[in-house]
Design an enzyme around this catalytic site. Structure first.
Site, short mmCIF file in Angstrom:
data_model
loop_
_atom_site.label_atom_id
_atom_site.label_comp_id
_atom_site.label_asym_id
_atom_site.label_seq_id
_atom_site.Cartn_x
_atom_site.Cartn_y
_atom_site.Cartn_z
CE LYS A 116 25.74 -13.24 31.93
NZ LYS A 116 26.21 -12.98 31.44
CE1 TYR A 154 7.27 3.16 56.39
CE2 TYR A 154 6.88 2.51 54.17
CZ TYR A 154 6.78 2.32 55.87
OH TYR A 154 6.60 1.12 56.26
C1 LIG Z 1 26.40 -12.24 29.58
C2 LIG Z 1 26.75 -12.83 28.38
C3 LIG Z 1 26.66 -12.71 27.31
C4 LIG Z 1 25.28 -12.06 27.05
O1 LIG Z 1 26.09 -10.62 26.86
P1 LIG Z 1 24.86 -9.85 26.15
O2 LIG Z 1 24.93 -8.89 26.38
O3 LIG Z 1 23.48 -9.89 27.44
O4 LIG Z 1 24.14 -10.71 25.15
C5 LIG Z 1 27.61 -13.44 26.61
N1 LIG Z 1 28.85 -13.77 27.31
C6 LIG Z 1 29.38 -13.92 27.78
C7 LIG Z 1 30.33 -14.55 28.95
C8 LIG Z 1 28.71 -13.12 29.38
O5 LIG Z 1 29.11 -13.23 30.68
#
Ligand SMILES: *Cc1c(COP(=O)(O)O)cnc(C)c1O
Length: 334
Positions: free
Chosen positions: A33, A243
């Site tokens: 994601k 800046y």
């Molecule tokens: C983002 C997410 C993960 C992954 O979590 P990590 O801590 O990055 O391993 C697993 N399950 C769900 C539902 C998530 O949203």
């Protein structure tokens, strides 16, 4: 523009470490994601697929489309539920089931204590009934741990709750339902993994946000961030940079601007407590939209090779540092 190097060897090392915990590569669902936490969705999808990973997790169907051919199954965490042979969709609320397309594959997310998304335990029977009524295909049941990265008993309580959920799914007569609850922190601290899948994100990118007590597994950062020189000049003692002129040269020095700024998703930070690059160069003065200044005349510099170090400096966690980087920063595999 700044660019990102993706270290394939480190990535595969991390995947191997997780596979040792799960017992097999087949049980890994790689979380891609948010542009693979800033590492590049398609690129990381391809590398993972070449490694032998068969399952992926994303947030939206549009992301899944980009990696469709690379995986056997893709779990979509938050989008409209449609019928598709490869995609499965997370059910976060009872409402989601009512709106789902008939024949769609769904995975029931159960709230065991995170209190963000998911069906409450006392809604389970209603959820089961709605699933039957709507004619959707329940292929998974999942939960997300609230404090798998903390030393609290909450984690064990949630695990126990999830055991109950698994039992209830079985009793309701559903078969061929995959169960998964572990994210990175949970699988790293797990001693006996017996579920069908892990959903690992941050760990495969090389970070472990657990207390050091759980450092038995060594992970290596996959991403390093580099910038190219735009211009150089020699400053005289007393001259200021950027800046607000926050940085004042105490002696004559050669400084260059490099093509990375907060417009690329790099933190603006605080010039009074400057970030120091992985090559030991403090950022001089304020970070601009598209540039930073360093005391160097090198054509290329490595700004960051460990997002946890940067995160500490900026008062956040590795997740936010890498995920914040713009998707259009070029990536190169080394
Ligand atoms: C983002 C997410 C993960 C992954 O979590 P990590 O801590 O990055 O391993 C697993 N399950 C769900 C539902 C998530 O949203």
């Amino acid at each position: 523009m700044a660019f990102i190097k993706i270290n394939k060897q480190n990535f595969y090392h991390n995947l191997n470490q997780i596979a040792l915990k799960t017992g097999s590569v087949e049980k890994i669902a790689i979380v891609l994601k948010d542009n693979a936490y800033g590492h590049g969705l398609e690129l990381m999808g391809k590398l993972a697929s070449e490694f032998g990973i068969r399952h992926a997790v994303v947030r939206k169907t549009a992301e899944a489309e980009q990696i469709r051919s690379l995986f056997e199954t893709i779990l979509i965490l938050g989008d409209s539920i449609i019928k598709d042979e490869k995609y499965s969709f997370t059910i976060n609320t009872l409402e989601d089931i009512k709106k789902a397309q008939k024949g769609a594959k769904v995975e029931l997310k159960v709230d065991t204590g995170m209190h963000r998304n998911g069906i409450a335990l006392d809604e389970l029977d209603e959820a089961f009934a709605l699933i039957e009524e709507q004619g959707v295909d329940l292929i998974g049941v999942m939960t997300h741990y609230r404090s798998s990265d903390e030393l609290s008993s909450e984690f064990f309580w949630q695990q126990k709750q999830f055991e109950t959920v698994k039992q209830r799914v079985k009793e309701a007569g559903f078969t061929n339902v995959r169960v998964h609850s572990h994210n990175t922190a949970a699988i790293l601290r797990s001693k006996s993994f017996d579920e069908d899948l892990v959903r690992v994100g941050i760990g495969i990118y090389g970070y472990n946000e657990l207390p050091h007590l759980f450092d038995e597994v060594t992970l290596y950062p996959v991403m390093s961030l580099h910038a190219k020189k735009i211009s150089s000049k020699v400053l005289k003692a007393g001259e200021r940079i950027g800046y607000g002129g926050d940085f004042i040269a105490t002696e004559d020095m050669t400084v260059s601007t490099y093509d990375l700024g907060y417009g690329d998703g790099w933190s603006r930070g605080n010039s009074a407590q400057p970030y120091v690059t992985s090559e030991g160069l403090p950022v001089l003065g304020r970070v601009s939209m598209d540039s930073i200044s360093l005391e160097s005349d090198k054509e290329e510099v490595c700004v960051m090779d460990d997002a946890q170090v940067a995160a500490k400096q900026f008062g956040t966690i590795s997740y936010e540092v890498t995920t914040g980087l713009s998707a259009d920063i070029a990536k190169e595999v080394i």
